[in-house]
Design a protein around this motif. Structure first.
Motif, PDB file in Angstrom:
ATOM      1  N   UNK A   1       0.850  -1.196   0.000  1.00 11.19           N
ATOM      2  CA  UNK A   1       0.000   0.000   0.000  1.00 11.19           C
ATOM      3  C   UNK A   1       0.893   1.256   0.000  1.00 11.19           C
TER       4      UNK A   1
ATOM      5  N   UNK B   1      -0.073   4.610  10.033  1.00 14.75           N
ATOM      6  CA  UNK B   1       0.125   3.322  10.701  1.00 14.75           C
ATOM      7  C   UNK B   1       0.906   2.332   9.844  1.00 14.75           C
ATOM      8  N   UNK B   2       1.218   2.708   8.626  1.00 15.77           N
ATOM      9  CA  UNK B   2       1.848   1.763   7.691  1.00 15.77           C
ATOM     10  C   UNK B   2       3.180   1.233   8.189  1.00 15.77           C
TER      11      UNK B   2
ATOM     12  N   UNK C   1      -6.847   9.092   2.563  1.00 22.16           N
ATOM     13  CA  UNK C   1      -7.600   8.926   3.815  1.00 22.16           C
ATOM     14  C   UNK C   1      -8.991   8.373   3.542  1.00 22.16           C
ATOM     15  N   UNK C   2      -9.625   8.900   2.503  1.00 19.64           N
ATOM     16  CA  UNK C   2     -10.991   8.470   2.208  1.00 19.64           C
ATOM     17  C   UNK C   2     -11.023   7.017   1.749  1.00 19.64           C
ATOM     18  N   UNK C   3      -9.870   6.478   1.397  1.00 16.62           N
ATOM     19  CA  UNK C   3      -9.802   5.079   0.980  1.00 16.62           C
ATOM     20  C   UNK C   3      -9.504   4.146   2.159  1.00 16.62           C
ATOM     21  N   UNK C   4      -9.344   4.728   3.347  1.00 15.56           N
ATOM     22  CA  UNK C   4      -9.139   3.904   4.540  1.00 15.56           C
ATOM     23  C   UNK C   4      -7.693   3.731   4.945  1.00 15.56           C
ATOM     24  N   UNK C   5      -6.802   4.487   4.270  1.00 19.14           N
ATOM     25  CA  UNK C   5      -5.380   4.398   4.613  1.00 19.14           C
ATOM     26  C   UNK C   5      -4.819   5.797   4.855  1.00 19.14           C
ATOM     27  N   UNK C   6      -3.508   5.870   5.100  1.00 20.77           N
ATOM     28  CA  UNK C   6      -2.904   7.170   5.345  1.00 20.77           C
ATOM     29  C   UNK C   6      -3.109   7.643   6.767  1.00 20.77           C
ATOM     30  N   UNK C   7      -3.329   6.696   7.692  1.00 23.85           N
ATOM     31  CA  UNK C   7      -3.519   7.066   9.095  1.00 23.85           C
ATOM     32  C   UNK C   7      -2.189   7.136   9.841  1.00 23.85           C
TER      33      UNK C   7
END
Lengths: 147, 119
Positions: free
Chosen positions: A52, A110-111, A102-108
Protein backbone atom coordinates in the motif's frame (compact mmCIF):
# COMPACT_ATOMS: atom_id res chain seq x y z
CA UNK A 1 14.28 -26.77 2.36
CA UNK A 2 17.95 -26.34 1.50
CA UNK A 3 17.73 -23.71 -1.21
CA UNK A 4 15.88 -20.51 -0.33
CA UNK A 5 12.64 -20.04 -2.20
CA UNK A 6 12.18 -16.64 -3.83
CA UNK A 7 8.85 -15.15 -4.87
CA UNK A 8 9.03 -12.02 -6.99
CA UNK A 9 6.24 -9.51 -7.54
CA UNK A 10 5.87 -6.29 -9.50
CA UNK A 11 3.71 -3.83 -7.61
CA UNK A 12 1.70 -1.67 -10.01
CA UNK A 13 1.63 1.89 -8.76
CA UNK A 14 -1.04 3.22 -11.07
CA UNK A 15 -4.10 1.67 -9.48
CA UNK A 16 -4.91 1.82 -5.78
CA UNK A 17 -7.77 -0.66 -6.07
CA UNK A 18 -5.41 -3.41 -7.18
CA UNK A 19 -2.90 -2.77 -4.37
CA UNK A 20 -2.48 -5.82 -2.18
CA UNK A 21 -2.58 -8.42 -4.92
CA UNK A 22 0.99 -9.54 -4.22
CA UNK A 23 0.15 -9.98 -0.54
CA UNK A 24 -2.89 -12.09 -1.38
CA UNK A 25 -0.67 -14.22 -3.62
CA UNK A 26 2.14 -14.62 -1.08
CA UNK A 27 -0.40 -15.69 1.50
CA UNK A 28 -1.46 -18.51 -0.83
CA UNK A 29 2.15 -19.46 -1.57
CA UNK A 30 3.10 -19.64 2.11
CA UNK A 31 -0.02 -21.71 2.85
CA UNK A 32 1.05 -24.17 0.19
CA UNK A 33 4.44 -24.42 1.89
CA UNK A 34 2.62 -25.32 5.09
CA UNK A 35 3.98 -22.50 7.27
CA UNK A 36 2.20 -21.81 10.61
CA UNK A 37 -0.85 -19.55 10.25
CA UNK A 38 0.42 -16.84 12.63
CA UNK A 39 3.65 -16.53 10.60
CA UNK A 40 1.65 -16.33 7.38
CA UNK A 41 -0.58 -13.64 8.84
CA UNK A 42 2.40 -11.56 10.03
CA UNK A 43 4.16 -11.83 6.66
CA UNK A 44 1.05 -10.95 4.70
CA UNK A 45 0.05 -7.98 6.86
CA UNK A 46 3.61 -6.54 6.83
CA UNK A 47 3.81 -7.01 3.09
CA UNK A 48 0.31 -5.60 2.52
CA UNK A 49 1.13 -2.38 4.38
CA UNK A 50 4.38 -2.17 2.40
CA UNK A 51 2.58 -2.68 -0.85
CA UNK A 52 0.00 0.00 0.00
CA UNK A 53 2.87 2.37 0.88
CA UNK A 54 4.59 1.76 -2.43
CA UNK A 55 1.37 2.47 -4.32
CA UNK A 56 0.49 5.59 -2.29
CA UNK A 57 3.93 7.17 -2.12
CA UNK A 58 6.23 5.71 -4.74
CA UNK A 59 4.21 4.81 -7.83
CA UNK A 60 4.80 1.12 -7.21
CA UNK A 61 7.95 -0.97 -7.07
CA UNK A 62 9.08 -4.56 -6.68
CA UNK A 63 8.66 -7.02 -3.84
CA UNK A 64 10.68 -10.16 -3.16
CA UNK A 65 9.80 -12.69 -0.52
CA UNK A 66 12.59 -15.08 0.38
CA UNK A 67 11.75 -18.17 2.39
CA UNK A 68 14.67 -19.93 4.07
CA UNK A 69 14.82 -22.64 6.71
CA UNK A 70 14.67 -20.17 9.58
CA UNK A 71 12.92 -17.06 8.33
CA UNK A 72 10.78 -15.29 5.78
CA UNK A 73 12.40 -12.13 4.44
CA UNK A 74 10.42 -9.44 2.62
CA UNK A 75 12.34 -6.97 0.47
CA UNK A 76 10.37 -4.01 -0.89
CA UNK A 77 12.12 -1.75 -3.38
CA UNK A 78 10.82 1.41 -4.93
CA UNK A 79 12.14 4.35 -6.91
CA UNK A 80 9.92 6.85 -5.20
CA UNK A 81 10.73 10.17 -3.56
CA UNK A 82 12.38 8.62 -0.49
CA UNK A 83 11.38 9.16 3.15
CA UNK A 84 12.42 12.56 4.38
CA UNK A 85 12.31 11.87 8.10
CA UNK A 86 12.38 8.15 8.89
CA UNK A 87 12.09 8.71 12.63
CA UNK A 88 8.91 10.75 12.17
CA UNK A 89 7.52 8.28 9.63
CA UNK A 90 7.90 5.52 12.22
CA UNK A 91 5.66 7.39 14.67
CA UNK A 92 2.09 6.17 14.79
CA UNK A 93 -0.21 8.81 13.37
CA UNK A 94 2.38 10.63 11.27
CA UNK A 95 1.44 10.64 7.62
CA UNK A 96 2.12 12.61 4.47
CA UNK A 97 -0.73 10.94 2.57
CA UNK A 98 -3.39 13.02 0.87
CA UNK A 99 -7.05 13.27 1.85
CA UNK A 100 -7.92 11.06 -1.14
CA UNK A 101 -5.89 8.29 0.47
CA UNK A 102 -7.60 8.93 3.81
CA UNK A 103 -10.99 8.47 2.21
CA UNK A 104 -9.80 5.08 0.98
CA UNK A 105 -9.14 3.90 4.54
CA UNK A 106 -5.38 4.40 4.61
CA UNK A 107 -2.90 7.17 5.34
CA UNK A 108 -3.52 7.07 9.09
CA UNK A 109 0.20 6.98 9.75
CA UNK A 110 0.12 3.32 10.70
CA UNK A 111 1.85 1.76 7.69
CA UNK A 112 5.49 1.69 8.80
CA UNK A 113 4.60 1.16 12.51
CA UNK A 114 2.46 -1.83 11.53
CA UNK A 115 5.25 -3.23 9.39
CA UNK A 116 7.58 -2.98 12.37
CA UNK A 117 4.95 -4.45 14.69
CA UNK A 118 4.52 -7.60 12.63
CA UNK A 119 8.17 -8.20 11.71
CA UNK A 120 11.06 -9.28 13.94
CA UNK A 121 13.60 -7.01 12.24
CA UNK A 122 13.10 -4.12 9.86
CA UNK A 123 15.67 -2.02 8.02
CA UNK A 124 14.89 1.08 6.00
CA UNK A 125 17.34 2.29 3.40
CA UNK A 126 16.12 5.50 1.83
CA UNK A 127 17.65 8.17 -0.38
CA UNK A 128 15.74 11.33 -1.23
CA UNK A 129 14.90 11.45 -4.92
CA UNK A 130 16.27 7.96 -5.52
CA UNK A 131 14.05 5.52 -3.65
CA UNK A 132 13.50 3.33 -0.65
CA UNK A 133 14.33 -0.27 0.17
CA UNK A 134 12.76 -1.94 3.18
CA UNK A 135 13.87 -5.33 4.47
CA UNK A 136 11.78 -7.17 7.02
CA UNK A 137 12.44 -10.55 8.58
CA UNK A 138 9.97 -12.79 10.30
CA UNK A 139 11.60 -15.74 12.04
CA UNK A 140 9.94 -19.11 12.00
CA UNK A 141 11.32 -19.92 15.41
CA UNK A 142 10.66 -17.60 18.34
CA UNK A 143 14.08 -18.12 19.96
CA UNK A 144 15.83 -16.78 16.88
CA UNK A 145 13.57 -13.74 16.85
CA UNK A 146 14.57 -12.88 20.40
CA UNK A 147 18.31 -13.54 20.12
CA UNK B 1 -21.76 -16.00 17.91
CA UNK B 2 -22.97 -17.55 14.67
CA UNK B 3 -22.90 -15.37 11.56
CA UNK B 4 -26.63 -15.97 11.13
CA UNK B 5 -27.20 -14.39 14.56
CA UNK B 6 -25.23 -11.32 13.43
CA UNK B 7 -27.46 -11.14 10.37
CA UNK B 8 -30.61 -11.36 12.52
CA UNK B 9 -29.47 -8.84 15.14
CA UNK B 10 -28.54 -6.28 12.49
CA UNK B 11 -31.38 -7.16 10.12
CA UNK B 12 -28.70 -7.42 7.43
CA UNK B 13 -28.84 -8.59 3.82
CA UNK B 14 -26.37 -11.31 2.92
CA UNK B 15 -24.54 -10.40 -0.30
CA UNK B 16 -22.31 -13.46 -0.55
CA UNK B 17 -21.35 -16.52 1.47
CA UNK B 18 -24.92 -17.70 2.20
CA UNK B 19 -23.60 -21.19 2.87
CA UNK B 20 -21.27 -19.99 5.66
CA UNK B 21 -23.92 -18.50 7.98
CA UNK B 22 -23.59 -21.31 10.50
CA UNK B 23 -19.90 -20.47 11.07
CA UNK B 24 -18.89 -18.85 14.34
CA UNK B 25 -17.28 -15.45 14.84
CA UNK B 26 -15.35 -15.00 18.08
CA UNK B 27 -14.70 -11.28 18.16
CA UNK B 28 -15.32 -8.16 16.15
CA UNK B 29 -13.84 -4.83 15.16
CA UNK B 30 -15.57 -1.70 13.89
CA UNK B 31 -13.51 0.82 11.88
CA UNK B 32 -13.34 2.83 8.68
CA UNK B 33 -9.54 2.99 8.87
CA UNK B 34 -8.03 -0.18 7.50
CA UNK B 35 -4.60 0.43 9.04
CA UNK B 36 -6.24 0.52 12.47
CA UNK B 37 -7.87 -2.81 11.74
CA UNK B 38 -4.47 -4.17 10.74
CA UNK B 39 -2.82 -2.76 13.88
CA UNK B 40 -5.05 -3.56 16.76
CA UNK B 41 -6.77 -6.83 16.24
CA UNK B 42 -5.12 -10.18 16.18
CA UNK B 43 -7.43 -13.13 16.06
CA UNK B 44 -10.97 -12.29 15.17
CA UNK B 45 -13.77 -12.91 12.84
CA UNK B 46 -15.95 -9.95 12.01
CA UNK B 47 -15.32 -6.50 10.57
CA UNK B 48 -17.93 -3.73 10.69
CA UNK B 49 -17.15 -0.83 8.39
CA UNK B 50 -18.67 2.06 6.51
CA UNK B 51 -15.82 2.05 4.00
CA UNK B 52 -16.51 0.60 0.57
CA UNK B 53 -13.53 -0.29 -1.62
CA UNK B 54 -11.62 -3.45 -2.55
CA UNK B 55 -9.00 -2.80 0.15
CA UNK B 56 -11.64 -3.61 2.78
CA UNK B 57 -11.85 -7.16 1.41
CA UNK B 58 -8.04 -7.49 1.19
CA UNK B 59 -7.62 -6.19 4.74
CA UNK B 60 -10.10 -8.76 6.02
CA UNK B 61 -8.38 -11.45 4.01
CA UNK B 62 -4.98 -10.56 5.48
CA UNK B 63 -6.48 -10.74 8.97
CA UNK B 64 -8.15 -14.11 8.31
CA UNK B 65 -11.58 -12.63 9.00
CA UNK B 66 -14.65 -14.58 7.99
CA UNK B 67 -17.30 -11.87 7.72
CA UNK B 68 -17.64 -8.17 6.80
CA UNK B 69 -20.74 -6.11 7.63
CA UNK B 70 -21.19 -2.82 5.77
CA UNK B 71 -23.06 -0.37 7.99
CA UNK B 72 -25.17 2.69 7.08
CA UNK B 73 -26.69 0.82 4.11
CA UNK B 74 -23.41 0.84 2.19
CA UNK B 75 -23.26 -1.60 -0.70
CA UNK B 76 -20.07 -3.13 -2.09
CA UNK B 77 -19.36 -3.25 -5.83
CA UNK B 78 -19.61 -6.42 -7.90
CA UNK B 79 -15.81 -6.53 -7.96
CA UNK B 80 -15.70 -6.52 -4.16
CA UNK B 81 -18.28 -9.30 -3.96
CA UNK B 82 -16.20 -11.34 -6.39
CA UNK B 83 -13.05 -10.79 -4.29
CA UNK B 84 -14.89 -11.82 -1.12
CA UNK B 85 -16.28 -14.96 -2.71
CA UNK B 86 -12.77 -15.92 -3.78
CA UNK B 87 -11.46 -15.32 -0.26
CA UNK B 88 -14.34 -17.18 1.40
CA UNK B 89 -15.57 -14.11 3.27
CA UNK B 90 -19.27 -13.49 4.02
CA UNK B 91 -20.48 -10.00 3.03
CA UNK B 92 -23.52 -8.37 4.60
CA UNK B 93 -25.11 -4.93 4.44
CA UNK B 94 -27.22 -3.34 7.17
CA UNK B 95 -29.00 -0.02 7.48
CA UNK B 96 -27.90 0.17 11.11
CA UNK B 97 -25.28 2.81 11.87
CA UNK B 98 -21.83 1.86 13.16
CA UNK B 99 -22.38 2.78 16.82
CA UNK B 100 -25.66 0.92 17.14
CA UNK B 101 -24.42 -2.07 15.15
CA UNK B 102 -21.34 -2.49 17.39
CA UNK B 103 -23.44 -1.96 20.52
CA UNK B 104 -26.04 -4.50 19.49
CA UNK B 105 -23.47 -7.22 18.82
CA UNK B 106 -21.55 -6.37 21.99
CA UNK B 107 -24.50 -6.59 24.39
CA UNK B 108 -25.50 -9.87 22.81
CA UNK B 109 -22.19 -11.43 23.69
CA UNK B 110 -19.79 -10.67 20.85
CA UNK B 111 -17.05 -8.62 22.47
CA UNK B 112 -14.00 -7.14 20.84
CA UNK B 113 -11.34 -8.96 22.72
CA UNK B 114 -8.94 -11.50 21.32
CA UNK B 115 -10.14 -15.07 21.55
CA UNK B 116 -8.03 -17.82 20.12
CA UNK B 117 -9.96 -20.44 18.23
CA UNK B 118 -7.35 -23.14 18.67
CA UNK B 119 -7.18 -22.72 22.43
Amino acid sequence: MAEPLVFHFDVDGSDFTSAGQASVQIKKNLRQLGLPSDIIRRVSIAMYEGEINMVIHANGGVADVIVTEDCVEIVLKDQGPGIEDVEKAMQEGYSTATSTIHSLGFGAGMGLPNMKRYSDTMEIDTVIGVGTTIRMKIYLNKDQAES
Amino acid sequence: MKIITVKELLDADVLCGEDQLEEEVHSACGSDMMSDVLAYVKEQGLLLTGLVNPQVIRTAEMMDMVCIVFVRAKRPSEEMIRLAEKAGIVLMSTETRMYEACGSLYVNGLNGKVVRRDG
